[in-house]
Design an enzyme around this catalytic site. Structure first.
Site, PDB file in Angstrom:
ATOM      1  N   GLU A 176       0.753  -1.242   0.194  1.00 46.64           N
ATOM      2  CA  GLU A 176      -0.346   0.148   0.341  1.00 46.64           C
ATOM      3  C   GLU A 176       0.475   0.911  -0.056  1.00 46.64           C
ATOM      4  OE1 GLU A 176      -3.827   2.245   2.279  1.00 46.64           O
ATOM      5  OE2 GLU A 176      -2.444   0.962   3.476  1.00 46.64           O
ATOM      6  N   LYS A 213      -2.976  -2.195  -2.903  1.00 46.95           N
ATOM      7  CA  LYS A 213      -3.514  -1.107  -2.383  1.00 46.95           C
ATOM      8  C   LYS A 213      -3.670   0.383  -2.613  1.00 46.95           C
ATOM      9  CE  LYS A 213      -6.971   0.519   1.826  1.00 46.95           C
ATOM     10  NZ  LYS A 213      -6.916  -0.053   2.859  1.00 46.95           N
TER      11      LYS A 213
END
Length: 295
Positions: A176, A213
């Protein structure tokens, strides 16, 4: 690795619920829920209250695999129970939802337009415990604020270096590197980020699985190549501070990108709501995020 978990994350219809607020963000999450800091004393009481909140969310009728395919947990949540089962076991056995664990220890100070992750000195222990608790994958977050090529490369290098350790532990890392929605040149950050991620994906072994993400991109379908990459199980989007309506609207423009929302999922929940009001509100949020995730 649980093959049923993998199949659901690859092909399931729905989104991931991010329930992983940690020590630093927990007071804010509780305040949004209507529990102010004068209502508890010390970390232990605070974490008890936030587990109560998460338990209330997870046990609602709308929280199941018909629309939610995965959930990201905070480390403490992994070691706590819901109705006599460890949280991850409750999620999978009772709700059909795949459990993930947040493993980062927060962000370093901003430097050259980015915030890398603090060192994760206890990573090996976390991964061992994650396997014991039947966790499928992990999540770790960095932040990009400026389109500085060297800094963005450093963020992605760090993410994939730790990601390889997670893969070696037979877990699937959610990488992420969040692009700040208030970045001075968000689109340029996203172009640089995509190029760096692709370089790393192409170096993975054929059996290495990762998830990504990412902030919903400025230009729709920017991440199409990442979504289609053979090593990528799924690409999920964070709400990034957008209110739920705007986050859903932007998400709908991106084919194959699904939500992994935190604040947007829980923003209208309140501790004082009756069970009926609470369940209705969760149902409404889940329906809207699901609809935006299946485009």
């Amino acid at each position: 690795m649980n093959e049923k978990h993998l199949e659901q994350m690859k092909n399931g219809k729905g989104f991931i619920a991010a329930l992983d607020q940690s020590g630093g963000s927990t007071p804010k999450a509780l305040a949004l829920y209507g529990v102010t800091e004068d209502q508890y004393s010390g970390e232990e009481e605070m974490f008890d209250l936030v587990h109560d909140m998460r338990t209330r969310i997870i046990t609602t009728p709308a929280f199941d695999s018909n629309q939610i395919i995965g959930a990201i947990l905070f480390e403490q949540t992994m070691d706590r129970e819901i109705e006599g089962l460890y949280t991850a076991d409750y999620l999978w056995e009772k709700k059909g939802v795949v459990p993930f664990l947040k493993v980062d220890n927060g962000l370093d100070a901003e430097s050259d337009g980015v915030q890398k992750m603090k060192p994760i000195g206890d990573l090996e222990d976390k991964l061992k415990r994650a396997n014991e608790r039947n966790i499928f994958g992990t999540k770790m977050r960095s932040v990009i604020k400026e389109p500085n090529p060297e800094s963005i490369k450093a963020v992605v290098d760090q993410q994939f270096e730790i990601g390889q350790q997670i893969i070696n532990a037979d877990l699937v890392p959610i990488i992420e590197p969040e692009v700040d929605i208030n970045s001075t040149d968000k689109e340029k950050c996203e172009e640089l980020l995509k190029a760096e991620i692709l370089k790393h994906l192409d170096q993975l072994g054929s059996d290495d699985h990762v998830m990504l993400k990412l902030t919903i991109p400025t230009v729709a379908n920017t991440y199409k190549e990442l979504i289609e990459h053979p090593n990528v199980v799924r690409v999920v989007a964070l709400s990034g501070g957008y209110e739920i309506e705007e986050a859903n609207k932007k998400l709908k423009e991106n084919n194959g990108l699904i939500a992994s929302f935190s604040r947007a999922l829980t923003q209208d929940l309140n501790v004082k709501q009756s069970d009926q009001e609470f369940n209705d509100q969760i149902g409404k949020a889940v329906n809207s995020i699901y609809d935006a995730s299946i485009t």
